[in-house]
Design a protein around this motif. Structure first.
Motif, PDB file in Angstrom:
ATOM      1  N   LEU A  55       1.551   6.494   7.741  1.00  5.43           N
ATOM      2  CA  LEU A  55       2.735   5.813   8.557  1.00  5.43           C
ATOM      3  C   LEU A  55       2.685   4.200   8.297  1.00  5.43           C
ATOM      4  O   LEU A  55       1.563   3.736   8.457  1.00  5.43           O
ATOM      5  CB  LEU A  55       2.893   6.021  10.066  1.00  5.43           C
ATOM      6  CG  LEU A  55       2.780   7.779  10.185  1.00  5.43           C
ATOM      7  CD1 LEU A  55       2.990   7.918  11.802  1.00  5.43           C
ATOM      8  CD2 LEU A  55       3.765   8.667   9.319  1.00  5.43           C
ATOM      9  N   GLY A  56       3.815   3.771   8.037  1.00  4.36           N
ATOM     10  CA  GLY A  56       3.636   2.232   8.285  1.00  4.36           C
ATOM     11  C   GLY A  56       4.906   1.870   8.955  1.00  4.36           C
ATOM     12  O   GLY A  56       5.757   2.768   9.063  1.00  4.36           O
ATOM     13  N   ALA A  57       4.622   0.747   9.761  1.00  2.00           N
ATOM     14  CA  ALA A  57       5.732   0.078  10.460  1.00  2.00           C
ATOM     15  C   ALA A  57       5.759  -1.393  10.700  1.00  2.00           C
ATOM     16  O   ALA A  57       4.651  -2.047  10.642  1.00  2.00           O
ATOM     17  CB  ALA A  57       5.722   0.913  11.924  1.00  2.00           C
ATOM     18  N   GLN A  58       6.896  -2.038  10.732  1.00  2.00           N
ATOM     19  CA  GLN A  58       7.077  -3.343  10.914  1.00  2.00           C
ATOM     20  C   GLN A  58       7.214  -3.559  12.398  1.00  2.00           C
ATOM     21  O   GLN A  58       6.652  -4.526  13.278  1.00  2.00           O
ATOM     22  CB  GLN A  58       7.767  -4.119  10.351  1.00  2.00           C
ATOM     23  CG  GLN A  58       7.743  -4.454   8.957  1.00  2.00           C
ATOM     24  CD  GLN A  58       7.735  -3.227   7.941  1.00  2.00           C
ATOM     25  OE1 GLN A  58       9.059  -2.776   7.798  1.00  2.00           O
ATOM     26  NE2 GLN A  58       6.581  -2.650   7.335  1.00  2.00           N
ATOM     27  N   ASN A  59       7.936  -2.626  12.977  1.00  3.23           N
ATOM     28  CA  ASN A  59       8.482  -2.715  14.200  1.00  3.23           C
ATOM     29  C   ASN A  59       7.862  -1.541  15.123  1.00  3.23           C
ATOM     30  O   ASN A  59       8.479  -0.591  15.170  1.00  3.23           O
ATOM     31  CB  ASN A  59      10.089  -2.631  14.328  1.00  3.23           C
ATOM     32  CG  ASN A  59      10.630  -3.128  15.876  1.00  3.23           C
ATOM     33  OD1 ASN A  59       9.807  -3.283  16.556  1.00  3.23           O
ATOM     34  ND2 ASN A  59      11.939  -3.020  16.004  1.00  3.23           N
ATOM     35  N   MET A  60       6.808  -2.008  15.837  1.00  6.38           N
ATOM     36  CA  MET A  60       6.301  -0.832  16.414  1.00  6.38           C
ATOM     37  C   MET A  60       7.036  -0.517  17.928  1.00  6.38           C
ATOM     38  O   MET A  60       6.436   0.700  18.076  1.00  6.38           O
ATOM     39  CB  MET A  60       4.646  -1.581  17.005  1.00  6.38           C
ATOM     40  CG  MET A  60       3.857  -2.136  15.714  1.00  6.38           C
ATOM     41  SD  MET A  60       3.336  -0.443  14.791  1.00  6.38           S
ATOM     42  CE  MET A  60       1.784  -0.109  15.739  1.00  6.38           C
ATOM     43  N   LYS A  61       7.795  -1.280  18.246  1.00 12.60           N
ATOM     44  CA  LYS A  61       8.514  -0.665  19.473  1.00 12.60           C
ATOM     45  C   LYS A  61       9.304   0.529  19.007  1.00 12.60           C
ATOM     46  O   LYS A  61       9.858   1.241  19.971  1.00 12.60           O
ATOM     47  CB  LYS A  61       9.300  -1.942  19.748  1.00 12.60           C
ATOM     48  CG  LYS A  61       8.782  -2.904  20.640  1.00 12.60           C
ATOM     49  CD  LYS A  61       9.575  -3.899  21.354  1.00 12.60           C
ATOM     50  CE  LYS A  61       9.058  -5.172  21.592  1.00 12.60           C
ATOM     51  NZ  LYS A  61       9.912  -6.169  21.179  1.00 12.60           N
ATOM     52  N   ASN A  62       9.591   0.646  17.904  1.00 13.03           N
ATOM     53  CA  ASN A  62      10.617   1.731  17.508  1.00 13.03           C
ATOM     54  C   ASN A  62       9.521   3.200  17.324  1.00 13.03           C
ATOM     55  O   ASN A  62      10.268   4.368  17.215  1.00 13.03           O
ATOM     56  CB  ASN A  62      11.140   1.462  16.113  1.00 13.03           C
ATOM     57  CG  ASN A  62      12.348   0.671  15.983  1.00 13.03           C
ATOM     58  OD1 ASN A  62      12.627   0.006  17.175  1.00 13.03           O
ATOM     59  ND2 ASN A  62      12.872   0.277  15.175  1.00 13.03           N
TER      60      ASN A  62
END
Ligand SMILES: [Zn+2]
Length: 312
Positions: A129-136
């Protein structure tokens, strides 16, 4: 490559789920590709010539499942088939991988649908998985993933750009700041022609500011010349205007320290012209991010019109 991933490959002890926190989709994707290429490679080197590597590179490996946002979000329908798909044994006997490079675009329902299979992935399955916005990302998902960061420090990125990409020191510094210290992002900027793009953006803005070209077509051409990198064009223009405003008020620049004469010249413009330009660029960038089917030319024309509106 990240030490944890390197170690997983070396020991063969590959975890069920990794979450890469990156500053851009490009950066996370590059890290995912680098790792999975070696997972699927027949001798784990990522040789790019063996059947496993080629199938991965062409994204037609039978054991690879890539989930991409069809719109701006990944909904439950997009991930519904994953649990059943990974429950089967890998076709080619190695690993099977599920790639969700924009995991932060998953709706909570979609994340919940994956929770069980991420909690206990079938053997020989790895979720990337990849994410820029960890809050999501739901805490329940976070707790099941090994969380990694893509980034080197800003200084390390600068040094690597100088050594690996043969950039002169000043350019290496400018690019590393432009990419917020993210080496992978910096390399993707470089491949898209960052320095040419930035020159063209300064030229475009200069034309607008001097209003020499009332028709926007020549200015528009400068954007459209970099088809496929329009977002980088807008981003570079935004960074430049940011530098002009910063210079105007503090005498300092953040990114383009190699463009001081131009910056000093444009800093003489009135604040409202600069701020309005910044806003128009920003609005265009947001619109593009929100609406995938947006007509690029029309969006840019409207942006240029808004910039010119206060100048003329
Ligand atoms: Zn290979």
């Amino acid at each position: 490559m990240n030490e944890i991933l390197e170690n997983a490959l070396a020991t063969g002890n590959i975890a069920g789920a990794y979450l890469i926190a990156g500053s851009s989709p490009e950066a996370t994707q590059e890290q995912i590709d680098e790792f999975l290429l070696r997972v699927f490679c027949q001798d784990r080197t990522g040789c790019k010539t063996c059947p496993g590597c080629l199938k991965y590179l062409h994204k037609n490996h039978a054991d690879l499942f890539v989930i991409e946002p069809a719109k701006s979000t990944i909904s439950i329908g997009d991930v519904r088939e994953i649990p059943a798909a990974v429950a089967k044994k890998p076709y080619e006997g190695g690993y099977q991988a599920v790639v969700i490079a924009r995991a932060d675009a998953m709706t909570p329902q979609a994340q919940n649908a994956l929770l069980k299979v991420i909690e206990e992935p079938p053997g020989h399955t790895v979720f990337m998985l990849g994410a820029q916005n960890m809050k999501n990302i739901l805490p329940t998902i976070l707790s099941r993933c090994i969380i990694l960061k893509t980034s080197f420090s800003r200084e390390e990125t600068e040094k690597l750009l100088h050594e690996e990409k043969n950039l002169p020191t000043l350019r290496a510094r400018v690019l590393s700041v432009a990419a917020k210290g993210d080496y992978h992002l910096a390399v993707s900027y470089l491949e898209k022609g960052f320095f040419d793009i930035r020159d063209d953006m300064i030229l475009a803005l200069n034309r607008l500011f001097t209003a020499r070209n009332m028709a926007t077509s020549a200015t528009l051409e400068l954007f459209l010349k970099h088809e496929g990198a329009v977002d980088l064009c807008i981003g570079a223009a935004l960074q430049y205007i940011g530098d002009v405003l910063l210079y105007k008020h503090t005498g300092e620049v953040l990114v383009s320290e190699d463009k001081l004469p131009e910056i000093a010249r444009h800093a003489k413009l009135r604040d409202y012209v600069l701020v309005n330009t910044q806003q128009a660029l920003f609005d265009c960038m947001v619109k593009r991010a929100q609406c995938a089917g947006l007509n690029v030319k029309l969006a840019l024309e409207s942006m240029l019109f808004h910039i010119l509106e206060v100048i003329l």
